[in-house]
Design an enzyme around this catalytic site. Structure first.
Site, mmCIF file in Angstrom:
data_model
loop_
_atom_site.group_PDB
_atom_site.id
_atom_site.type_symbol
_atom_site.label_atom_id
_atom_site.label_comp_id
_atom_site.label_asym_id
_atom_site.label_seq_id
_atom_site.Cartn_x
_atom_site.Cartn_y
_atom_site.Cartn_z
ATOM 1 C CB SER A 152 -0.926 -0.071 1.217
ATOM 2 O OG SER A 152 -1.891 0.934 1.198
ATOM 3 C CG ASP A 210 -5.909 -2.694 -4.327
ATOM 4 O OD1 ASP A 210 -6.716 -1.925 -3.779
ATOM 5 O OD2 ASP A 210 -4.707 -2.774 -4.014
ATOM 6 C CG HIS A 226 -5.474 -2.151 -0.301
ATOM 7 N ND1 HIS A 226 -4.618 -1.871 -1.340
ATOM 8 C CD2 HIS A 226 -4.997 -1.467 0.768
ATOM 9 C CE1 HIS A 226 -3.665 -1.060 -0.907
ATOM 10 N NE2 HIS A 226 -3.865 -0.796 0.372
#
Lengths: 509, 509
Positions: free
Chosen positions: B310, B373, B429
């Site tokens: 991320s 995602d 995610h």
């Protein structure tokens, strides 16, 4: 530039070699070049190495324990003095309990014991309140648990697992209720397909004081503790506000005008023939057990103390009434075992006739309430014991005129300087908060001063009620990894419980 | 009726007496009747009794351990065979890693290794992914913790506490960032007044492979792992969608048109003079550490592997670029240490010029993404690497044309039969879900088959993504009682951490 120093390089195969670090470390020996015999030797070497490692880890572990124990020993010795002082104090309390337990148990309707608050009564109220709280702390309410709706612990280790060994009681029976009734928001069911039971919920226990404790208490005490709702108050909405004669559910009352709230009667008397945990009703389970226990201690002084919080308080009142109405508290030699209720945040249970009958039978009820709690105002929000008696008598035919029973001990959470200002009604209803309030209560209008070392952190166990500066996280009571453990393969799983319960048969009648 | 049998009644004062149970148990002796001398004797007796109890409890405890150990020993012996088989297989993998680590590290841009999926590369991607995951598992994100925003563990025991000892790495430095920047939804701050730091958040670590592991890996590996956001995706909303020249933040790039997202640059370069944890920027902390480590192992083959998930993936790309741009990966004898990034669910980081510069410098980036995602689609949702190149060049002056870097490995969570159909973008995610998808990935259009025994339960550690019939509770990773422990007085408290960190000084420039 520094000269490279030789380093010990130990490969996984149990070989140790000396290597000079170079730009590229030496590649490990290739397995495929070895003969079968060499392979076997390698295998054995590995095996030996692993065992050696295991043994060495064990030795280290044992050594560390011994060190810890030595440190503990010193601390323990230091604590002995403190412990002795506390023990003497608590012994004095306990001796006084042995002397005055009948008064604490409500013989004189607690006259003169509530204002100013009698320290011994406070001590006992907290003790029984903690036994009611144990019903929450022991309950598996995680809908993602295979055992949702059951007790998390084996009956024989119940108090031990809750750190309550010093209480000196043994759980003699777990109580289950069927969940297929008209209070859907009270019962918990697992979301999983495979579960311990689709129909039953653990709803409390029967416990008996052990020999040592019985000496301290002045009698053998049989305690029944009923679980309430876990945190939410939705179950109130399910109350049908409908009174039903207790005699309609085979409680042997000669007066058909003695009525209680239909939902409570359902929880207490319903059963499910197909479920091994609730093929007998909660009523049958406790009556069987109480009779068995009274027969087990024929020559001793006995007491029956029933406790519960919230809906558990209603069941406490109902079951106390039932035990006396049924005459189960009479011993073979004709003595009457006193039955009393310490209830917390309890709703109204029945009508005025129920109250009169209950009190006429000599059941003593002390209701601990928080004046801001809504649960104690239902059912019967409008027609209740505050209405003039002639009106109550008139309304007695109506299905919605309820009456509280016994004696009320009204606390007010706004008096505690430890609690924050919230509007959350579940806080006002929280049992741990009540025990905290009891600890600081000395009488009407008297200053709130904690009288014992009772840990204020307990208030936030399943609530967000303590002021922030106490640094206690809200809702902190939780299991590590939701009870998941690594199995022999290293996988995370929900452990099986070897044995859910061990005495679900035996009928009382 | 049975004849009453004598029972042993032992009072708390250490006396044992024989009593015949009567209707009322015999009252305990009254303390006030004793003389002072008797009291002293009683005291000593109690003391002896307590110590005896303690010793006996200890002995029982030790005996139970020994029994447990014996059972364990048998199991352990049975497991040795299995362990040996696994070890051989994993050894073979590791030997092959030592031989082919440069390819796995991206020397040939992973050509021919992704479809079909190379088993060794998969093995390594999962290994580094777990090192990125450790940044979540080690992070204290409880706003009611005094240490919220810090790492839960001491640096020296980091991998041990996470059960990752077999990884064979040591954490050599923790990385902190200042939280007073334009990504408020990324950082965590404690709700308590007294905290470890108001300005800093733990954001990752630098680790080095130990000697044994270095032999297996074929080189000494320096891994930098960057933490991402805990679960929420709100931080995306904070991205300013504004590109800034890296040279404006003292990264020594000769080309001012090399730009990256302003927010990432802030996290990477901001500092706070008044905070002992972030008086140096995250950039300064890692550059100092990388230089120190390269000097510490002057004659060894080295690699720098940077990983993150991320926002951590963005920081991984940015720091990899910085290390090479700054020339920090050059050894004193002129070798160039290869720098590579294994990123997971990473957003775009900079513009086309940044991509060209990064790749021109030889930084190899493999980006593992889930096609569903959203995070990997920002910033630059409209102007990105999919726009024709001439348009990108034209738009290069504009602040919103972003480009992904390196090679993409696209996974699709819908291919896993273990995952349920949800619409929750945080699931798509989730890093553990990516590691699970990698485990089953064999190439485009190929059937999803788990290739290792990797535990699927890990997917639900901090998500609700596994199908229900696997019986794994959602969000199951949690500490017992939120880390509260009982202190010497028996009170529940948040334990103090003896030492938060031990090397926050040392400047790299």
């Amino acid at each position: 530039m520094a000269i490279p120093l030789p380093v010990m390089v130990s490969s996984l195969k149990g070989q140790v070699s000396i290597a000079f670090p170079s730009k590229k470390p030496a590649p490990p020996p290739l397995l495929c070049q070895k003969s079968q015999a060499e392979l076997e030797i390698l295998k054995l070497a590995t095996r030996r190495k692993v065992i050696t490692r295991v043994l060495s880890e064990r030795n280290e572990f044992m050594a560390s324990i011994i060190t810890d124990l030595n440190i503990e020993e010193e601390q323990e010795m230091e604590e002995i003095e403190e412990e002795m002082r506390a023990k003497t104090e608590s012994d004095n309390n306990e001796r006084r309990i042995a002397e005055s337990w009948r008064k604490i148990h409500g013989e004189d309707d607690w006259i003169g014991m509530l204002d100013p608050m009698d320290p011994l009564l406070r001590f006992e109220l907290i003790r029984y309140g903690e036994m009611a709280q144990a019903c929450y702390d022991g309950f598996d309410f995680d809908p993602f648990s295979k055992y949702c709706g059951s007790c998390r612990f084996n009956r024989r280790r119940f108090f031990e697992r809750l750190g309550m060994t010093s209480l000196g009681y043994e759980v003699s029976r777990y109580i289950y209720a069927t969940s297929n009734i008209n209070l859907p928001n009270f019962f918990m069911t697992s979301r999983w397909p495979k579960v311990w039971s689709r129909n039953a919920n653990w709803i409390g226990y029967v416990a008996v004081s052990n020999d040592e404790t019985s000496v301290r208490l002045g009698r053998r005490d049989i305690t029944i503790a009923w679980r309430g709702t876990v945190t939410r108050l939705e179950w109130i909405a399910d109350l049908m506000d409908y009174l039903r004669p207790v005699s309609s559910d085979k409680i042997p009352c000669p007066d058909p005008s003695v009525k209680v709230e239909s939902g409570f009667l359902d929880v207490y008397t319903d059963k499910n023939k197909n479920c091994r945990f609730c093929k007998y009703s909660a009523r049958e389970q406790i009556l069987t057990e109480v009779r068995r226990l009274i027969q087990q201690y024929p020559n001793e002084e006995l007491s029956i103390t029933i406790t519960g919080h919230s809906l558990g308080a209603a069941l406490a009142v109902l079951s106390a009434y039932d035990i006396v109405e049924t005459g189960l508290n009479l011993t073979e030699d004709g003595r009457s075992v006193p039955v009393n209720v310490f209830s917390f945040s309890g709703p109204r249970v029945g009508n005025l006739r129920f109250k009169e009958r209950l009190e006429g039978l000599g059941v003593k009820v002390l209701r601990v309430v928080n004046v801001h709690d809504t649960v104690t105002k239902v059912p019967g929000l409008f027609f209740n014991e505050h209405v003039p008696e002639f009106l109550q008598k008139m309304a007695d035919g109506l299905p919605w005129c309820y009456s509280h029973v016994g004696v009320e001990l009204a606390l007010d959470h706004k008096n505690s300087p430890f609690l924050k200002d919230t509007n959350d009604p579940t806080n006002f209803h929280n049992l741990e908060a009540h025990l905290h309030l009891l600890d600081g209560y000395h009488g009407k209008g008297k200053r709130f001063v904690l009288s014992t070392k009772r840990d204020i952190a307990l208030v936030n166990k399943a609530a967000d009620f303590l002021k922030d500066h106490h640094l206690v996280p809200p809702f902190w009571r939780q299991d590590e990894n939701k009870g998941m453990v690594r199995n022999y393969e290293g996988r995370w799983v929900q452990p099986e419980r070897p044995k859910l319960d061990d005495h679900i048969s035996a009928n009382w009648f």
